[in-house]
Scaffold this active site. Structure first.
Site: not given
Ligand code: ADP
Length: 502
Positions: A200, A252-253, A257, A274, A308, A405
């Site tokens: 995804k 991601g964030s 995470g 990560e 990152c 960050e």
């Molecule tokens: P950013 O703030 O960098 O957009 P996120 O960590 O929210 O960071 O997003 C990174 C990825 O995680 C994206 O593909 C986002 O759609 C997905 N994402 C966001 N929320 C969720 C969740 N609750 N469960 C799984 N994936 C998620």
């Protein structure tokens, strides 16, 4: 399959000159999911506008999935895994196909570069580098299928034990928007180990994932082995919760995470995390100042700070502090902020207006917390999510701009008085992703490498990577390693098979 017929000709999309093939890919209709080897629209018909961060203009649409689409992708991946169409191929044949995919990606990296520059605002020349990074990961892991050897541990004469290295099943991979074309850092080892994948991508940067999944089919990766489902966090959380998914890799964030790891625990999925960083760059008085200033500034301006490993806390010895700050300002003075496709641009846009507002609020916070804003560059173009580079001096490590960050081009320069203080400040962070050290004293460099609490330490360099070298974080920067041989541990499991000799 993709129509590659247009060769080197170009077309204008939203004012940018892009490869014909990239333009056709976008204008052919809603950019689809790739499920079971087919281009699929969302079952519920959902679609999301594609917005160019350089202009704010809408230039196309992508399928916007739901849990239903995700479930279809997991079923396709599961079927492909169960019938062995990929994992039971001769390892040399798997290698040949992974190499073919690396070849195709290299041949078409101008197309994927265009796609990443259009939907994620990645500087066009940096975007090709990201695609090449992905091709390098594929090339590295293409060598592994013939080398996935197990062990025969010694247990005495009554039994023989084979400890086999096997794929895990269906891997879920969730990626962010700051390097969309880098998907093969996770997908390549998963495939090399014989797994099926459901990817995804981030909702803001979906294009190159669909394109690369179609290239994978062209390279002979069988249908259903590599699936892509588009959507936001709702689809991401459906992937995390799905009982047909065996293992997860998330980039991601920190907040997402943390929630994701807790959710994954419900179905006992191991996760590779990560996450973010607030990486320190330590500059000692004996450093080559020019090299240190160039590296310390480049890491923060690179991808407009949306990386990152960005070294956003620059720790500088007090004896060279003023000179360092002056030099950092001087080399940043003439940076051009602009459209990702403009060859003159050195910093492109941020991903969304919301991200821009977040970065701006940190800049205001830095001022109100008492840091000295020594420099803010200028933005000459309008329409996009542009943030000029900012340098704060006199930053204390307990200020919010040194702790959180920002994911934007904001550099915080912090003074230190001695080596012990430098390590204490460097390690006094929630994060532990990376660190840089600039010194010409080899003993000090070795002491620093041992003292720093980080997944990667660069000595007299910064942000150098290679697919053969593993990467990952400590503390809130996550756990598990990607790339290199250690990543294969994350995508395989061991099985001990005992046989009796009497
Ligand atoms: P950013 O703030 O960098 O957009 P996120 O960590 O929210 O960071 O997003 C990174 C990825 O995680 C994206 O593909 C986002 O759609 C997905 N994402 C966001 N929320 C969720 C969740 N609750 N469960 C799984 N994936 C998620």
């Amino acid at each position: 399959m993709i129509d590659h017929s247009s060769g080197d000709s170009t077309t204008i999309v939203d004012g940018a000159t892009v490869a014909d093939e990239a333009a056709r890919f976008i204008s052919a209709g809603v950019v689809p999911h790739v499920i079971g080897g087919e281009r699929r629209e969302s079952i519920a018909g959902g679609q999301r506008e594609l917005v160019n961060p350089s202009t704010g203009n809408t230039f196309g649409a992508v399928a916007d999935g739901t849990a239903e689409d995700l479930d279809a992708a997991v079923q396709a991946a599961r079927q492909a895994y169960d019938d062995g169409r990929w994992r039971h191929l001769a390892p040399r044949e798997q290698e040949a196909r992974l190499h073919r995919l690396a070849d195709l990606l290299e041949q078409h990296k101008e197309v994927t570069g265009d796609l990443d520059a259009l939907d994620a605002g990645i500087l066009r020349r940096y975007a090709s580098y990201i695609s090449q990074y992905s091709a390098n990961a594929l090339r590295y892991y293409a060598g592994w299928p013939t080398k996935m050897v197990g062990q025969i541990p010694p247990v005495g004469p009554d039994y023989v034990v084979q400890e086999r290295v096997e794929p895990i099943g269906v891997m879920g991979v969730i990626k962010p928007w700051n390097g969309p074309g880098a998907i093969f850092a996770q997908v390549a080892p998963a495939l090399a180990a014989g797994n099926s994948v459901v990817l995804k991508p981030a909702e803001h940067s979906p294009l190159s994932a669909t394109y690369m999944a179609l290239l994978a089919l062209e390279a002979g990766i069988p249908p259903g082995v590599f699936n892509v489902v588009h959507g936001d966090g709702v689809v991401g959380s459906a992937l995390v919760a799905h009982r047909g998914v065996n293992r997860l890799s998330f980039t991601g964030s920190v907040g997402t995470g943390r929630a994701l790891a807790a959710a994954a625990a419900q179905t006992f999925k191991k996760v590779n995390l990560e996450l973010g960083g607030k990486s320190p760059v330590l500059v000692f008085p004996d450093a080559d100042l020019e090299t240190a200033v160039a590296a310390a500034t480049t890491t923060v301006w690179n991808n407009s700070g949306q990386v990152c490993t960005a070294g956003t806390r620059t720790l500088v010895h007090r004896s060279i502090y003023d000179e360092f700050v002056d030099e950092a300002v001087r080399v940043s003075q003439d940076l051009t902020v602009g459209n990702a496709f403009d060859p003159a641009s050195q910093l492109g846009p941020l991903i969304t207006p919301a991200q821009l507002a977040k970065v701006r609020s940190y800049v205001e916070l830095g001022k109100s917390e008492g840091a000295t804003m020594r420099f803010e560059g200028s933005v000459s173009c309008s329409g996009g999510n542009y943030q000029a580079p900012v340098i704060f001096a006199d930053v204390r490590n307990d200020m919010t701009i040194a702790r959180e960050e920002i994911f934007g081009p904001v550099m915080s320069i912090i003074p230190f008085d001695d080596e012990a203080e430098a390590y204490r400040l460097a390690n006094d962070s929630e994060f532990g992703l990376a660190a840089g050290v600039f010194t010409t004293d080899i003993a000090r460099a070795n002491r620093a490498a041992a003292a720093l609490d980080a997944g990667t330490v660069w000595l007299n360099c910064y942000q150098v990577t290679d697919a053969a070298v593993s990467y990952g974080g400590a503390k809130a920067s996550g756990y598990g390693r990607s790339l290199g041989a250690p990543a294969l541990e994350e995508y395989t499991r061991r099985k001990a098979v005992w046989s009796r000799n009497y």
